[in-house]
Motif scaffolding. Structure first.
Motif, PDB file in Angstrom:
ATOM      1  N   LYS A  20       0.810  -1.217   0.000  1.00  0.00           N
ATOM      2  CA  LYS A  20       0.000   0.000   0.000  1.00  0.00           C
ATOM      3  C   LYS A  20       0.849   1.275   0.000  1.00  0.00           C
ATOM      4  N   PRO A  21       1.758   1.408  -0.977  1.00  0.00           N
ATOM      5  CA  PRO A  21       2.627   2.588  -0.972  1.00  0.00           C
ATOM      6  C   PRO A  21       1.838   3.869  -1.229  1.00  0.00           C
ATOM      7  N   ALA A  22       2.288   4.939  -0.595  1.00  0.00           N
ATOM      8  CA  ALA A  22       1.761   6.272  -0.873  1.00  0.00           C
ATOM      9  C   ALA A  22       2.390   6.769  -2.169  1.00  0.00           C
ATOM     10  N   GLY A  23       1.805   7.792  -2.740  1.00  0.00           N
ATOM     11  CA  GLY A  23       2.328   8.345  -3.984  1.00  0.00           C
ATOM     12  C   GLY A  23       3.783   8.742  -3.889  1.00  0.00           C
ATOM     13  N   VAL A  24       4.160   9.353  -2.765  1.00  0.00           N
ATOM     14  CA  VAL A  24       5.552   9.804  -2.607  1.00  0.00           C
ATOM     15  C   VAL A  24       6.523   8.618  -2.589  1.00  0.00           C
ATOM     16  N   ALA A  25       6.117   7.492  -2.010  1.00  0.00           N
ATOM     17  CA  ALA A  25       6.982   6.300  -2.001  1.00  0.00           C
ATOM     18  C   ALA A  25       7.136   5.736  -3.410  1.00  0.00           C
ATOM     19  N   ILE A  26       6.045   5.755  -4.168  1.00  0.00           N
ATOM     20  CA  ILE A  26       6.112   5.303  -5.559  1.00  0.00           C
ATOM     21  C   ILE A  26       7.020   6.220  -6.349  1.00  0.00           C
ATOM     22  N   LYS A  27       6.840   7.515  -6.153  1.00  0.00           N
ATOM     23  CA  LYS A  27       7.663   8.521  -6.834  1.00  0.00           C
ATOM     24  C   LYS A  27       9.144   8.313  -6.527  1.00  0.00           C
ATOM     25  N   ASP A  28       9.479   8.082  -5.270  1.00  0.00           N
ATOM     26  CA  ASP A  28      10.882   7.859  -4.875  1.00  0.00           C
ATOM     27  C   ASP A  28      11.479   6.652  -5.586  1.00  0.00           C
ATOM     28  N   GLU A  29      10.732   5.554  -5.648  1.00  0.00           N
ATOM     29  CA  GLU A  29      11.217   4.339  -6.320  1.00  0.00           C
ATOM     30  C   GLU A  29      11.435   4.581  -7.815  1.00  0.00           C
ATOM     31  N   LYS A  60      -7.686   5.512   1.053  1.00  0.00           N
ATOM     32  CA  LYS A  60      -7.289   6.614   1.939  1.00  0.00           C
ATOM     33  C   LYS A  60      -6.465   6.073   3.099  1.00  0.00           C
ATOM     34  N   LYS A  61      -5.298   6.689   3.333  1.00  0.00           N
ATOM     35  CA  LYS A  61      -4.476   6.334   4.482  1.00  0.00           C
ATOM     36  C   LYS A  61      -4.756   7.300   5.631  1.00  0.00           C
ATOM     37  N   ASP A  62      -4.846   8.569   5.303  1.00  0.00           N
ATOM     38  CA  ASP A  62      -5.212   9.593   6.266  1.00  0.00           C
ATOM     39  C   ASP A  62      -5.843  10.738   5.484  1.00  0.00           C
ATOM     40  N   GLY A  63      -5.954  11.907   6.071  1.00  0.00           N
ATOM     41  CA  GLY A  63      -6.640  13.013   5.421  1.00  0.00           C
ATOM     42  C   GLY A  63      -6.050  13.457   4.103  1.00  0.00           C
ATOM     43  N   TYR A  68      -1.845   2.879  -2.534  1.00  0.00           N
ATOM     44  CA  TYR A  68      -2.187   2.241  -3.799  1.00  0.00           C
ATOM     45  C   TYR A  68      -1.971   0.742  -3.671  1.00  0.00           C
ATOM     46  N   ILE A  69      -2.929  -0.016  -4.197  1.00  0.00           N
ATOM     47  CA  ILE A  69      -2.919  -1.470  -4.066  1.00  0.00           C
ATOM     48  C   ILE A  69      -3.164  -2.086  -5.437  1.00  0.00           C
ATOM     49  N   ILE A  70      -2.339  -3.052  -5.787  1.00  0.00           N
ATOM     50  CA  ILE A  70      -2.551  -3.740  -7.060  1.00  0.00           C
ATOM     51  C   ILE A  70      -3.773  -4.657  -6.930  1.00  0.00           C
ATOM     52  N   THR A  71      -4.565  -4.731  -7.964  1.00  0.00           N
ATOM     53  CA  THR A  71      -5.738  -5.608  -7.976  1.00  0.00           C
ATOM     54  C   THR A  71      -5.329  -6.995  -8.464  1.00  0.00           C
ATOM     55  N   ASN A  72      -6.232  -7.943  -8.325  1.00  0.00           N
ATOM     56  CA  ASN A  72      -5.966  -9.280  -8.865  1.00  0.00           C
ATOM     57  C   ASN A  72      -5.740  -9.212 -10.369  1.00  0.00           C
ATOM     58  N   ARG A  73      -6.516  -8.399 -11.046  1.00  0.00           N
ATOM     59  CA  ARG A  73      -6.324  -8.227 -12.489  1.00  0.00           C
ATOM     60  C   ARG A  73      -4.934  -7.657 -12.777  1.00  0.00           C
TER      61      ARG A  73
END
Length: 90
Positions: A20-29, A60-63, A68-73
């Motif tokens: 469940k990475p936040a956008g900023v964690a995805i951006k960093d990677e 939503k994680k907080d306010g 983000y979570i990958i779906t089965n698809r």
């Protein structure tokens, strides 16, 4: 995977590889991999495309923060991509 850009595919791999990475964690990677700055104006519209295609869900994680979570698809699409690549690489 049809209809995705390489950038969107890379985002999908990052989302799949984290919990469940936040956008900023995805951006960093992605910035580490691409070795250049990625602007939020590029990141979030592409994440939204993955959501619209049913490959990723947003929670939503907080306010202010979403996870983000990958779906089965999304997992099936990634596996199919890896299988296709391995057919030519191995």
């Amino acid at each position: 995977m049809h209809g995705l850009t390489a950038f969107q595919r890379d985002l999908l791999f990052v989302v799949a590889g984290k919990s469940k990475p936040a956008g900023v964690a995805i951006k960093d990677e992605i910035e580490e991999y691409y070795e250049k700055k990625i602007h939020y104006g590029r990141l979030y519209p592409n994440l939204d495309t993955l959501i619209d295609k049913g490959l990723v869900e947003k929670e939503k994680k907080d306010g202010r923060t979403n996870g983000y979570i990958i779906t089965n698809r999304g997992r099936r699409e990634l596996q199919a991509r890896c299988d296709w690549e391995n057919k030519y690489y191995n």
